[in-house]
Design a protein around this motif. Sequence first.
Motif, PDB file in Angstrom:
ATOM      1  N   ALA A 195      45.537  -7.966 -10.611  1.00  8.93           N
ATOM      2  CA  ALA A 195      44.504  -8.998 -10.643  1.00  8.93           C
ATOM      3  C   ALA A 195      45.060 -10.357 -10.238  1.00  8.93           C
ATOM      4  O   ALA A 195      44.361 -11.173  -9.642  1.00  8.93           O
ATOM      5  N   PHE A 196      46.319 -10.601 -10.579  1.00  6.89           N
ATOM      6  CA  PHE A 196      46.927 -11.872 -10.200  1.00  6.89           C
ATOM      7  C   PHE A 196      47.340 -11.868  -8.740  1.00  6.89           C
ATOM      8  O   PHE A 196      47.414 -12.908  -8.100  1.00  6.89           O
ATOM      9  N   ARG A 197      47.634 -10.658  -8.223  1.00  8.39           N
ATOM     10  CA  ARG A 197      48.090 -10.614  -6.830  1.00  8.39           C
ATOM     11  C   ARG A 197      46.932 -10.668  -5.850  1.00  8.39           C
ATOM     12  O   ARG A 197      47.062 -11.146  -4.747  1.00  8.39           O
ATOM     13  N   VAL A 198      45.791 -10.157  -6.248  1.00 13.40           N
ATOM     14  CA  VAL A 198      44.665 -10.153  -5.310  1.00 13.40           C
ATOM     15  C   VAL A 198      43.972 -11.523  -5.280  1.00 13.40           C
ATOM     16  O   VAL A 198      43.175 -11.821  -4.405  1.00 13.40           O
ATOM     17  N   ARG A 199      44.316 -12.356  -6.281  1.00 18.38           N
ATOM     18  CA  ARG A 199      43.762 -13.712  -6.284  1.00 18.38           C
ATOM     19  C   ARG A 199      44.889 -14.706  -6.042  1.00 18.38           C
ATOM     20  O   ARG A 199      45.973 -14.575  -6.588  1.00 18.38           O
ATOM     21  N   ASP A 200      44.614 -15.718  -5.228  1.00 16.71           N
ATOM     22  CA  ASP A 200      45.688 -16.637  -4.881  1.00 16.71           C
ATOM     23  C   ASP A 200      45.952 -17.706  -5.924  1.00 16.71           C
ATOM     24  O   ASP A 200      47.062 -18.136  -6.125  1.00 16.71           O
ATOM     25  N   ASP A 201      44.901 -18.193  -6.545  1.00 13.41           N
ATOM     26  CA  ASP A 201      45.082 -19.406  -7.347  1.00 13.41           C
ATOM     27  C   ASP A 201      45.027 -19.189  -8.838  1.00 13.41           C
ATOM     28  O   ASP A 201      44.788 -20.127  -9.577  1.00 13.41           O
ATOM     29  N   VAL A 202      45.199 -17.986  -9.270  1.00 13.57           N
ATOM     30  CA  VAL A 202      45.117 -17.740 -10.711  1.00 13.57           C
ATOM     31  C   VAL A 202      46.507 -17.444 -11.239  1.00 13.57           C
ATOM     32  O   VAL A 202      47.203 -16.593 -10.718  1.00 13.57           O
ATOM     33  N   TRP A 203      46.915 -18.176 -12.252  1.00  8.08           N
ATOM     34  CA  TRP A 203      48.234 -17.911 -12.800  1.00  8.08           C
ATOM     35  C   TRP A 203      48.248 -18.293 -14.267  1.00  8.08           C
ATOM     36  O   TRP A 203      47.320 -18.890 -14.790  1.00  8.08           O
ATOM     37  N   SER A 204      49.312 -17.927 -14.928  1.00  8.24           N
ATOM     38  CA  SER A 204      49.395 -18.222 -16.348  1.00  8.24           C
ATOM     39  C   SER A 204      50.831 -18.546 -16.707  1.00  8.24           C
ATOM     40  O   SER A 204      51.754 -18.144 -16.020  1.00  8.24           O
TER      41      SER A 204
END
Lengths: 372, 393
Positions: free
Chosen positions: A116-125
């Motif tokens: 889920a984090f890899r398919v989205r560019d701007d989402v991180w934690s």
Amino acid sequence: MVPLKYHWRSLRRRWAGALLAAAGIACATFALCLALAVAEGLESTYGATGHRDNLLILRTGASRESQSELDRATIDRIRLREEVVRASPELVLTVHRQRRGGGTGFLVLRGVTPEAFRVRDDVWSDRALRPRTTDALVGRRLFDRFANLEIGGVLRIKGVDFRIAGSLEAEGQLHESEVWVDLKILEEEFHRGPSSLLVRAREPASLRRRLEEDARLGVQVQSERAYYGSKISTARAIRAVGIFLSALLSIGALAGILNTMYAAVASRIRELALLRVLGFSPAAIQAGIVLESVLLAALGGGVGAGSLFLAHGTSLGMTNWSLMAEVVFPVTATFEVFLAGVILSILTGAAGGLFPARAAIRSVPARVLREP
Amino acid sequence: MKFVLRNALRNKRRTLLTGLSFALSLFVFLSALNARAAMDDWDREADRHHRLVVHHALGMAHQLPASMAKELRERLGDRLEGDEEGRPLVQRADWLRAFTSDPQDWFGAVAVDPEPLRAMWPDLLVSAESYAAFRKSERAVLIGERLWKRMRSNGYPWDVGRSITLHVPVFHCVLQDLTIAGITRSENAWGEEQLILHWSYLDRATGGKGRVQSYWLKARDAASLPELKARIDAEYRNSPFPTETQTEREYADSVRSMMGDFRGGISVLGIVISLLLLAVAGNTMAMTYRDRAGEVAILRALGFGRLRIVALFAAESILISLSAGLLAVGLGLFLYNMAGITPEPRALPALPVTWGTAARVLALAACAGLLGALLPGWGCVRRPIVAGLRSAD
């Protein structure tokens, strides 16, 4: 053209009336800018969500992720195609939760895998979501919205105690109003499979066509951007209502300006007559009066629009009924919002100066000068 | 009084402009109050019928088994009100959005058990024949009057006895050959915006999964409500379908709280409008004082007290503002009560002007008028009399 200084000074002479008229305009402008800023905040939240090359795959007939359910076989058939660069199966559920400060709302849970984090560019934690654990990442905007969501706290959903490990940052996207947990844990607890599949494709348009043509799959495919974009009808409604209401209020404030300008003209009838005698054309005098009125209104408009900066960034929450989810978004006072407010005030000012200006010209100079 | 009136009409244009400005702003204020009242409408009568709603503890998006109806009846029968046949009142209810042909023309619908309908919802007014027709056939539906009128004016041929098709997006199903059994009216506006259909038919059309969104129960009296709530939730807490039971009032409250910050926005609008009114009133009165500075001086020289003079101006100001207020209320009554206009009937079914709303609007008008006269007046009447006489030019 009558010198600017003259107009400025005449405004200052009747400063109390000018101030009050400007205050009226400030109110109407504030109302408009607030409505526009709220709509802007909503739209930028939804508009920013999603990647250009991502496709969201739901079961046919579902209108939102939480309504859809995909089986493993279908997911694998799509996921393993060569056009698919990355694929993230996810389970989206909403649960009713107490809000901080009273009331309840729909909290969005998204069961994810590291994909889920890899398919989205701007989402991180700041903390990684360890697979197969009861860790939870809470969207940055939710902390103040719902009760019991501090880091280190426990979020009890059904029979599972999710431990809040960190916050989720997403550059203002909708995901900042969600709680992300491990997909498998959520599936087991709710006895459901994934609700959707988010894929990054090399050629999204052609992949989409091919998937939709395959009737066996029973899925509907849309671009991620289009999906979220279709959920914001409220922003348009807010803008429309805001413009309508502030138009009404502007007419109200217009009356204030008209009163002020008529009085200003009436008290200066001799000065204006003098200006005519001195050789200034009627058009120049009229323009001057309109200018005074516009200056007044622009001042009020500037204050009204400017005071929106006090509200800029305030978090507002709304239940999005087409997503059945709580959306938290900031009031966004952009330059365009400010500009719209100033334009409204200038238009009101111009309208407020027009009629008094005409009245000023109609008085006959000679007769007025002859009066004691 | 005559003095005040005549003074008000001295500068007709100014009075008219002020009055118009006030009327418009007060009308916006009225509309905002109405919108808020419409959102709170359910609250009004929420306690009257001692109803409880049971839904899944996780929220309405999660469903309960249909078999719960029987269990609830058996276990709680003695504490529940009964229908004509004496059966305890327990009713399944699924709220959904539906449309007939155009997805944009969607409306609210509720799928229920027909038998308890009349007894459970005495605030729903349906004729005996319509109700009998509704109960007789599983494909019969009842339509709220507002919804019916609106759809007909949108060109849909909805007459009693006609058959219609219903699309239900949330269950991706299409219900064909539904017959309109009758039109219902209701004591609250929301009730007239619904289409009512048989739950059993919806269940069959969606594959007989036997799942329902909520259960409505009617208790015998208000006193048993807390006990019933506690019993039901305790009963199912450790089952695969934990419940959350709420009284109708609590349920209405939570739906209202989901409106989120909209209601706060309306309060902000109200404050902004009040400030605008104050500014306009103050402006007008300041000009009036200035114009009549000479007269004020003469009145004071004659012996009129400061307070009395300000009171005269205040009376004039309040006269204008209250007249504008009455105009605004009149406009509101015409648009909202008589013509029944509302910007979005599906979210805000009706915006009737109530006595309370009208009173608030007039109160704001009077206050703005009063303050508008007081504040500039304070400075005006304190000036020395001589200065006032001199300034009469």
